[in-house]
Design a protein around this motif. Structure first.
Motif, PDB file in Angstrom:
ATOM      1  N   ARG A  45      35.589  41.960  20.915  1.00 13.46           N
ATOM      2  CA  ARG A  45      34.293  42.190  21.411  1.00 13.46           C
ATOM      3  C   ARG A  45      34.725  42.768  22.962  1.00 13.46           C
ATOM      4  O   ARG A  45      35.438  41.838  23.790  1.00 13.46           O
ATOM      5  N   SER A 190      28.261  47.837  26.816  1.00 13.57           N
ATOM      6  CA  SER A 190      27.426  48.290  25.774  1.00 13.57           C
ATOM      7  C   SER A 190      27.548  49.605  25.296  1.00 13.57           C
ATOM      8  O   SER A 190      27.743  49.879  23.988  1.00 13.57           O
ATOM      9  N   ILE A 193      30.841  49.211  22.837  1.00 17.54           N
ATOM     10  CA  ILE A 193      30.227  48.842  21.523  1.00 17.54           C
ATOM     11  C   ILE A 193      29.771  49.858  20.728  1.00 17.54           C
ATOM     12  O   ILE A 193      29.988  49.840  19.553  1.00 17.54           O
ATOM     13  N   GLN A 197      31.034  51.082  17.140  1.00 19.51           N
ATOM     14  CA  GLN A 197      30.195  51.354  15.938  1.00 19.51           C
ATOM     15  C   GLN A 197      30.390  52.862  15.575  1.00 19.51           C
ATOM     16  O   GLN A 197      30.391  53.036  14.235  1.00 19.51           O
ATOM     17  N   HIS A 230      38.621  39.422  15.550  1.00 20.34           N
ATOM     18  CA  HIS A 230      37.472  40.384  15.136  1.00 20.34           C
ATOM     19  C   HIS A 230      37.242  40.497  13.870  1.00 20.34           C
ATOM     20  O   HIS A 230      36.292  41.095  13.072  1.00 20.34           O
ATOM     21  N   ARG A 233      33.698  39.349  12.854  1.00 22.11           N
ATOM     22  CA  ARG A 233      32.721  40.305  13.063  1.00 22.11           C
ATOM     23  C   ARG A 233      32.613  41.248  11.983  1.00 22.11           C
ATOM     24  O   ARG A 233      31.596  41.534  11.451  1.00 22.11           O
ATOM     25  N   GLU A 242      27.722  42.553  15.990  1.00 17.11           N
ATOM     26  CA  GLU A 242      26.899  43.125  17.243  1.00 17.11           C
ATOM     27  C   GLU A 242      25.624  43.908  16.576  1.00 17.11           C
ATOM     28  O   GLU A 242      25.817  44.421  15.433  1.00 17.11           O
ATOM     29  N   ASP A 243      24.654  43.633  17.229  1.00 18.56           N
ATOM     30  CA  ASP A 243      23.692  44.587  16.675  1.00 18.56           C
ATOM     31  C   ASP A 243      23.805  46.083  16.701  1.00 18.56           C
ATOM     32  O   ASP A 243      24.265  46.799  17.343  1.00 18.56           O
ATOM     33  N   ASP A 245      26.034  47.133  14.138  1.00 24.60           N
ATOM     34  CA  ASP A 245      27.447  47.264  13.304  1.00 24.60           C
ATOM     35  C   ASP A 245      27.093  47.755  12.084  1.00 24.60           C
ATOM     36  O   ASP A 245      26.594  47.003  11.188  1.00 24.60           O
TER      37      ASP A 245
END
Length: 305
Positions: A45, A190, A193, A197, A230, A233, A242-243, A245
């Motif tokens: 994260r 952000s 992330i 992704q 992780h 995740r 995470e939104d 992923d």
């Protein structure tokens, strides 16, 4: 023949960790059941990493250039990330100017660095050596390598020259090896992330497995305990995803049993207890572990006959 390459485990900056994974995918052309071991940079994260790292990090200028190059490549075609992509492109060109002492475009750097898989021996022999240089007959494998180098020297001469400058020019190497300081928050959490992704999407599309190694990572990474790891995740455990992923294929590994005094059975027990403590019941926990086990079985490397 399948390959496993450990990458994204121990990194000076989150961008450099992501870069090693991107380079493993592209320079080694990993796909269809090949593996990457660890992949911490793609799973940790970003907010946790930022909280536990110094605000300013030290790495070499050359490492930073390759890190920014990889990040730019990953997000430059994402419509929502154009502001960050322009920032990365400007940074890449500025660092390249410091290394090579002349103006180069991001695409110049990209084309040259994409040739890093070429044999240095044959580059020197056929592109920058004596015109009458020759060797004894080669095996078929090395004949193919030689042919690839000859083609690059003919078709991408300018890119090969820039690569050779990177590989052999003492002044360039000295500037690339100089230590520089960069903010851990060079990009927002952000954006990190979204970079993760984008890399996960590439891993998924290539059919590459991530071999996750929880005990090893907790012992030598930024984690305090397995419930931060992780792998949760990637297993899509509620509260860890995470939104945005994408789903990736994951299997379990023990890393180095001789160093960490562990084995696969222990790793499964460790994850099981962690899943139960996270609120999942026995059936849900076993279902998620079963998926890890099945990936490892289906994509094992030994002779399936």
């Amino acid at each position: 023949t399948h390959r496993s390459y450990h990458a994204g485990e121990d990194f000076r900056h989150l961008l450099s960790g992501l870069a090693t994974m991107w380079e493993a995918l592209t320079l080694l052309d990993l796909r269809d059941g090949d593996r990457i071991g660890h992949g911490t940079a793609m799973g940790i994260r970003p907010s946790l990493w930022l909280d536990r790292m110094p605000n300013v990090l030290t790495l070499t200028r050359g490492e930073w250039m390759l890190s920014v190059l990889a990040a730019w490549q990953l997000i430059r075609n994402l419509p929502a990330m154009q502001t960050s992509a322009h920032l990365l492109q400007r940074e890449l060109e500025e660092v390249a100017d410091q290394v090579f002492r002349r103006s180069l475009s991001a695409h110049d750097i990209e084309r040259a660095m994409a040739l890093r898989g070429l044999s240095r021996h044959y580059l020197k022999l056929h592109c920058f050596g004596a015109a009458d240089a020759h060797e004894e007959p080669l095996s078929e494998l090395w004949q193919n390598e030689e042919a690839i180098v000859r083609a690059a020297c003919k078709e991408q001469r300018q890119d090969v020259q820039l690569l050779w400058e990177w590989l052999s020019n003492p002044a360039v190497q000295m500037r690339a090896d100089e230590w520089i300081s960069k903010d851990a928050r060079f990009l927002d959490a952000s954006v990190y992330i979204r970079l993760q992704q984008a890399l996960m999407q590439q891993v998924s599309e290539r059919g590459v497995l991530i071999e996750t190694l929880p005990s090893s990572n907790v012992r030598i990474s930024q984690y305090h305990s397995v419930d931060e790891h992780h792998s949760l995740r990637w297993m899509r455990v509620p509260g860890h995803v995470e939104d945005g992923d994408p789903e990736i294929m994951t299997c379990l590994g023990s890393d180095d049993p001789g160093i960490f005094a562990g084995d696969l059975e222990t790793e499964f027990y460790l994850l099981y207890s962690t899943l139960r403590q996270s609120g999942l019941d026995d059936s849900e926990s076993m279902q998620r572990l079963g998926a890890l086990n099945e990936r490892g079985r289906t994509y094992r490397f030994h002779d399936r006959s």
